[in-house]
Design an enzyme around this catalytic site. Structure first.
Site, PDB file in Angstrom:
ATOM      1  N   HIS A 136       1.008  -1.051   0.081  1.00  0.00           N
ATOM      2  CA  HIS A 136      -0.104  -0.815   0.001  1.00  0.00           C
ATOM      3  C   HIS A 136       0.853   1.143  -0.454  1.00  0.00           C
ATOM      4  O   HIS A 136       0.420   2.737  -0.094  1.00  0.00           O
ATOM      5  CB  HIS A 136      -1.496  -0.288   1.020  1.00  0.00           C
ATOM      6  CG  HIS A 136      -1.402  -0.963   1.148  1.00  0.00           C
ATOM      7  ND1 HIS A 136      -2.990  -1.415   0.136  1.00  0.00           N
ATOM      8  CD2 HIS A 136      -2.155  -1.950   2.027  1.00  0.00           C
ATOM      9  CE1 HIS A 136      -3.820  -2.430   0.283  1.00  0.00           C
ATOM     10  NE2 HIS A 136      -3.209  -2.419   1.321  1.00  0.00           N
TER      11      HIS A 136
ATOM     12  N   HIS B  99      -6.557  -7.292  -0.515  1.00  0.00           N
ATOM     13  CA  HIS B  99      -6.517  -5.788  -0.487  1.00  0.00           C
ATOM     14  C   HIS B  99      -5.434  -5.214  -2.185  1.00  0.00           C
ATOM     15  O   HIS B  99      -4.743  -5.852  -2.410  1.00  0.00           O
ATOM     16  CB  HIS B  99      -5.750  -4.766   0.420  1.00  0.00           C
ATOM     17  CG  HIS B  99      -6.999  -5.388   2.342  1.00  0.00           C
ATOM     18  ND1 HIS B  99      -5.693  -6.234   2.529  1.00  0.00           N
ATOM     19  CD2 HIS B  99      -7.975  -5.150   2.488  1.00  0.00           C
ATOM     20  CE1 HIS B  99      -6.984  -6.545   3.667  1.00  0.00           C
ATOM     21  NE2 HIS B  99      -7.944  -6.243   2.859  1.00  0.00           N
TER      22      HIS B  99
ATOM     23  N   ASP C  84      -4.698 -13.166   3.329  1.00  0.00           N
ATOM     24  CA  ASP C  84      -6.172 -12.313   3.509  1.00  0.00           C
ATOM     25  C   ASP C  84      -7.568 -12.410   3.185  1.00  0.00           C
ATOM     26  O   ASP C  84      -7.904 -12.151   3.539  1.00  0.00           O
ATOM     27  CB  ASP C  84      -6.240 -11.184   4.138  1.00  0.00           C
ATOM     28  CG  ASP C  84      -4.962 -10.091   3.166  1.00  0.00           C
ATOM     29  OD1 ASP C  84      -5.054 -10.594   2.113  1.00  0.00           O
ATOM     30  OD2 ASP C  84      -4.816  -8.702   3.635  1.00  0.00           O
TER      31      ASP C  84
HETATM   32 ZN   LIG Z   1      -4.075  -7.616   2.821  1.00  0.00          ZN
END
Ligand SMILES: [Zn+2]
Length: 332
Positions: A116, A153, A238
């Site tokens: 990120h 993500h 995840d």
């Molecule tokens: Zn993640």
């Protein structure tokens, strides 16, 4: 598979109760020991400053330094130690490429994660982009590098750093509608990088069958055409059904089937492959999946128990839509 790890990664602290905690690494090391796997370990040094500046703008580094101790964003805390440890994790990115060049595969077992963190920003538990540093290191001796991001993500930082580049292919599967909100199917890169960013934003409930369909119908065919000399995998665990931060249905066996495909692709073409730990917050799922990736070329393995996942089938439509968007350029 060789591991790149530094004991300081265990010292990295978020605020109390945060899911990104040191136990994420200790359970992996524990499961390796219980399975009598004893992979070679390599200790990274802090990332080379020139290499880091290929990935991040100097203002971002200054911003991190100025934060000192406190909240970088509501989910991302910094202590006086954070930046030094993040520099070691980024250094692990670079070292993983060196180790993989020599031994054909490596796993960077790191905290903090990195995908990120973009050119000018951090956030989402990330400060410096470890896999992006690895890509720049690999490009010193390779023409083309592919990054496959299996974290649930979207890797908005990695996508940001390489959006206008054709020498780094970025492919991300992620759950759509959750943090960080980017990774739309129509985001395909810009300028000469157009077509070298591939997003597969899957709905909640996507599981083994649909992920494998995406791997076989979209990801592998594009990788074959792109023909990278190095494959870097941002591995987040995840998207596992046991993970509490998202709502996907992958099982441990499903994860391993996806990884095996990428591993076989790399090894079949004499390409280097290196794995980078990103997210994944269920300790059982983490130890099973990461343990088995590290054991992928060994006769011993880590027992896998978390295989009661699910697949609601709705993600298939998204894979087909992504194939439609990318089929002309990639002839798939
Ligand atoms: Zn993640």
């Amino acid at each position: 598979m060789d591991i790149v790890f530094h004991p300081r990664f265990m010292d990295h602290r978020q605020y109390a109760g945060h899911p990104e905690r040191a136990e994420r690494l200790s359970v992996v090391l524990g499961s390796l020991a219980r399975s009598e796997l004893d992979p070679p370990m390599h200790e990274p040094k802090p990332v080379d400053e020139d290499l880091l500046l290929k990935v991040h703008h100097k203002d971002h580094l200054r911003d991190l330094e100025n934060t000192g101790e406190g909240y970088y964003d509501p989910d991302t805390y910094m202590t006086g130690d954070t930046l030094a440890i993040a520099r070691l994790a980024a250094g692990a990115g670079s070292l993983a490429v060196d180790v993989a060049t020599e031994n054909s595969a490596a796993f960077a077992l790191v905290r903090p994660p990195g995908h990120h963190a973009g050119t000018m920003f951090g956030g989402g538990f990330c400060y410096l982009n470890n896999v992006a540093v690895a890509a720049e290191r690999a490009l010193e001796s390779s023409k083309r590098v592919a990054i496959i991001d299996l974290d649930v993500h979207h890797g908005n930082g990695t996508a940001d750093i390489f959006r206008s580049r054709e020498d780094v292919l970025y492919i991300s599967t992620h759950q759509y509608g959750i943090f960080p909100g980017t990774g739309h199917i129509k985001e395909v890169g810009t300028g000469v990088g157009e077509g070298y960013t591939i997003n597969v934003p899957l709905p909640a409930g996507t599981g083994d069958k649909t992920f494998m369909y995406g791997m076989d119908r979209l990801i592998l065919p594009i990788l074959e055409k792109y023909d990278p000399s190095f494959v870097l995998v941002s591995i987040g665990v995840d998207a596992h059904y046991a993970d509490q931060l998202a709502n996907m249905g992958l099982t441990s066996e499903g994860y391993m089937a996806l990884v095996q495909r990428l591993h076989d692709f790399a090894r079949g073409g004499s390409r280097g492959i290196a794995y980078f730990l990103e997210g994944g917050y269920d300790l059982g799922a983490l130890s099973e999946v990461v343990g088995n990736i590290i054991a992928i070329d060994e006769e011993r393995s880590v027992p896998m128990r978390l295989n009661e996942g699910y697949d609601n089938g709705v993600g298939r439509r998204i894979v087909d839509q992504a194939v439609g968007i990318h089929s002309i350029m990639w002839d798939i």
